[in-house]
Design an enzyme around this catalytic site. Structure first.
Site, PDB file in Angstrom:
ATOM      1  N   SER A 261       0.896  -1.178  -0.698  1.00  0.00           N
ATOM      2  CA  SER A 261      -0.240   0.140  -0.066  1.00  0.00           C
ATOM      3  C   SER A 261       0.916   1.099   0.036  1.00  0.00           C
ATOM      4  O   SER A 261       1.689   1.180   0.754  1.00  0.00           O
ATOM      5  CB  SER A 261      -1.111  -0.351   1.157  1.00  0.00           C
ATOM      6  OG  SER A 261      -0.261   0.727   2.115  1.00  0.00           O
ATOM      7  N   LYS A 262       0.418   2.156  -0.567  1.00  0.00           N
ATOM      8  CA  LYS A 262       1.413   3.338  -0.923  1.00  0.00           C
ATOM      9  C   LYS A 262       1.177   4.195   0.569  1.00  0.00           C
ATOM     10  O   LYS A 262       2.570   4.668   0.537  1.00  0.00           O
ATOM     11  CB  LYS A 262       0.141   4.882  -1.759  1.00  0.00           C
ATOM     12  CG  LYS A 262       0.938   5.901  -2.289  1.00  0.00           C
ATOM     13  CD  LYS A 262       2.108   5.320  -2.881  1.00  0.00           C
ATOM     14  CE  LYS A 262       2.752   6.945  -3.032  1.00  0.00           C
ATOM     15  NZ  LYS A 262       3.749   6.868  -3.955  1.00  0.00           N
ATOM     16  N   ARG A 263       0.242   3.773   1.149  1.00  0.00           N
ATOM     17  CA  ARG A 263       0.105   4.210   2.526  1.00  0.00           C
ATOM     18  C   ARG A 263       1.248   3.625   3.686  1.00  0.00           C
ATOM     19  O   ARG A 263       2.235   4.755   4.658  1.00  0.00           O
ATOM     20  CB  ARG A 263      -0.951   4.027   3.603  1.00  0.00           C
ATOM     21  CG  ARG A 263      -1.750   4.463   4.080  1.00  0.00           C
ATOM     22  CD  ARG A 263      -3.182   4.750   5.184  1.00  0.00           C
ATOM     23  NE  ARG A 263      -3.287   3.715   4.770  1.00  0.00           N
ATOM     24  CZ  ARG A 263      -4.470   2.846   4.658  1.00  0.00           C
ATOM     25  NH1 ARG A 263      -5.082   3.170   3.952  1.00  0.00           N
ATOM     26  NH2 ARG A 263      -4.175   1.398   4.379  1.00  0.00           N
TER      27      ARG A 263
END
Length: 493
Positions: A261-263
């Site tokens: 995930s980008k997070r």
């Protein structure tokens, strides 16, 4: 009603038939993560393998999540990857528009048609849009309203949503290419919202309508949508439509327990390119995250896009999650860098060489020739070649090397012999430098390594360099080489 039935008949008449049609339908929310790229690639490969049609559809009904410029990222990524689309917002096609927000007027027509068919109902409850676990259809008074009463409320302007009417008894079975047939008890499914109060469709409803009206034969999406598939089937059946082939792909994981995930700082496609990976290497690696070739190709790892088109078979898609291994991608990238022509590698490497080698007298193509067999990522280059621009302040202990049989005294003697020999060299060519140094080693009765080691350390000031003493001296030029060798001698004195 006659005009409505004509509208539905006209929409059906537009649908292309008789060939494989796939779609990539991203939401423009900012960047193309690896899972998204894989979906685009598999969807494109299914269409191309079958000689079919690949469609780009932009799903922008969730207005709150839209990011400005994100659609451009989608177009640019597909273009750079060679995943050309036959129909889409920018190229048109027979079943447009290809942007969901531009199709908003037709979703309501289909939602109301479902109400007429008894497969959906108007819900006037205050919290009607809060779909999910909190919703209990057996407590929803709207589900049992008489159709006339519901229509009266709609006509008098009472706000409503339209919910899918899931059968209360029995079960629904759907089939997926990877996961096989899955049967779900209907009582476990909720009456999901199809049309919201603002007249916009939910994601789940718009997808089914658009996939049918665009003639999509194979729906590729993440396995997180498996739980929604029975509800999709019930919608197709209620309309009397053919159900497409479902291809649910398991997630791409960062490790055994966490999805990428980008997070969490996992790289997008753009990040990977910025980090020195080549697009063909990324595509090749991503293709193998959850898919494996069969038969004679089962041991093959390196595939061009054209070879993937030939080899791709949906039966090779795995239901097991795939772990994104950056070391494996490094390996793929190194293979692709080695396979470039020297000219293409030099072109790709030059901007990275010039990050640290500013001196215009240094030929970047000559530097690139030393690097091609020695780097995994283009971003490795700047620190490997910075010594060409300026000699680093190095420790004279580097002159001592057991394998080359050198210490400070031996190195000093070698440099004292090399400097006058190189000063008197008539031509500064690589061949001339090589012959001069190997000839000198022979006359001094030492191994080549014993002479080359101190020359390379003095010329580069680094223990590890791309290229040996001969190549480095040639690229530096006579004056700079002699300057550095004299400096090395001084450090040893």
């Amino acid at each position: 009603m006659a005009s409505d039935s004509r509208f539905f008949a006209d929409m059906e008449a537009r649908i292309p038939k008789g060939q494989v049609r796939t779609r990539f339908a991203p939401s423009p929310t900012g960047y193309m993560h690896v899972g998204n790229l894989r979906t685009a690639l598999y969807t494109w490969l299914i269409a191309r393998h079958a000689g079919g049609t690949f469609i780009l559809r932009i799903e922008d009904t969730d207005q709150g999540r839209l990011v400005e410029g994100a659609a451009d990222v989608i177009y640019r990524t597909l273009r750079e990857c060679g995943l050309t689309h036959d129909e889409g917002p920018d190229v048109g096609g027979p079943v447009g528009p290809y942007i969901q927000s531009e199709r908003r007027d037709l979703y309501a027509k289909y939602a109301h048609l479902l109400v007429e068919k008894g497969a959906a109902y108007y819900c006037f409850c205050e919290k009607a849009e809060e779909d999910g676990e909190s919703y209990n259809r057996t407590l929803d008074p709207c589900r049992g309203l008489l159709p006339e009463e519901a229509r009266e409320r709609v006509a008098s302007g009472v706000p409503y949503v339209i919910r899918q009417r899931i059968p209360q008894e029995g079960s629904t079975t759907f089939h997926d290419v990877s996961f096989g047939s899955i049967t779900v008890e209907n009582k476990t499914l909720d009456d999901q919202v199809l049309l919201k109060r603002d007249g916009l469709p939910t994601y789940n409803f718009a997808n089914v309508i658009d996939d049918h009206l665009m003639g999509i034969t194979h729906v590729v999406r993440g396995s997180e949508y498996l739980s929604s598939a029975p509800k999709y089937n019930l919608l197709y059946e209620a309309f009397g439509w053919e159900i497409p082939t479902y291809v649910h792909c398991s997630p791409v994981m960062r490790d055994q327990h966490h999805k990428m995930s980008k997070r969490h700082g996992d790289p997008s496609y753009e990040d990977l390119i910025a980090n020195g990976y080549l697009t063909p290497a990324v595509l090749n690696y991503v293709a193998l995250l959850g898919w494996a070739p069969k038969g004679a190709l089962s041991e093959q790892e390196i595939f061009s896009l054209e070879e993937l088109v030939d080899a791709f078979d949906i039966a090779g898609i795995s239901k097991s999650p795939a772990i994104f291994d950056i070391a494996k991608l490094d390996h793929f990238n190194a293979v692709y860098l080695r396979a470039l022509s020297p000219e293409d590698f030099a072109k790709a490497a030059e901007p990275y060489i010039r990050q640290t080698v500013k001196n215009p007298a240094i030929d970047p193509a000559a530097v690139a020739a030393l690097l091609q067999a020695r780097c995994e990522r283009l971003t490795d280059i700047p620190e490997k070649v910075d010594f060409f621009d300026a000699l680093p302040d190095y420790d004279p202990a580097l002159f001592t090397n057991k394998k080359s049989k050198t210490d400070s005294a031996v190195s000093k003697a070698m440099l004292e012999a090399v400097i006058p020999a190189l000063e008197s060299l008539p031509n500064w060519t690589q061949e001339a430098i090589h012959d001069c140094l190997t000839g000198l080693a022979a006359s001094l009765e030492v191994k080549n390594a014993t002479l080359m080691w101190p020359v390379r350390i003095a010329a580069a000031g680094k223990q590890v360099t791309p290229g040996g003493a001969v190549e480095i001296c040639h690229i530096l030029g006579r004056d700079e080489t002699l300057l550095r060798l004299r400096d090395g001698l001084k450090r040893l004195s």
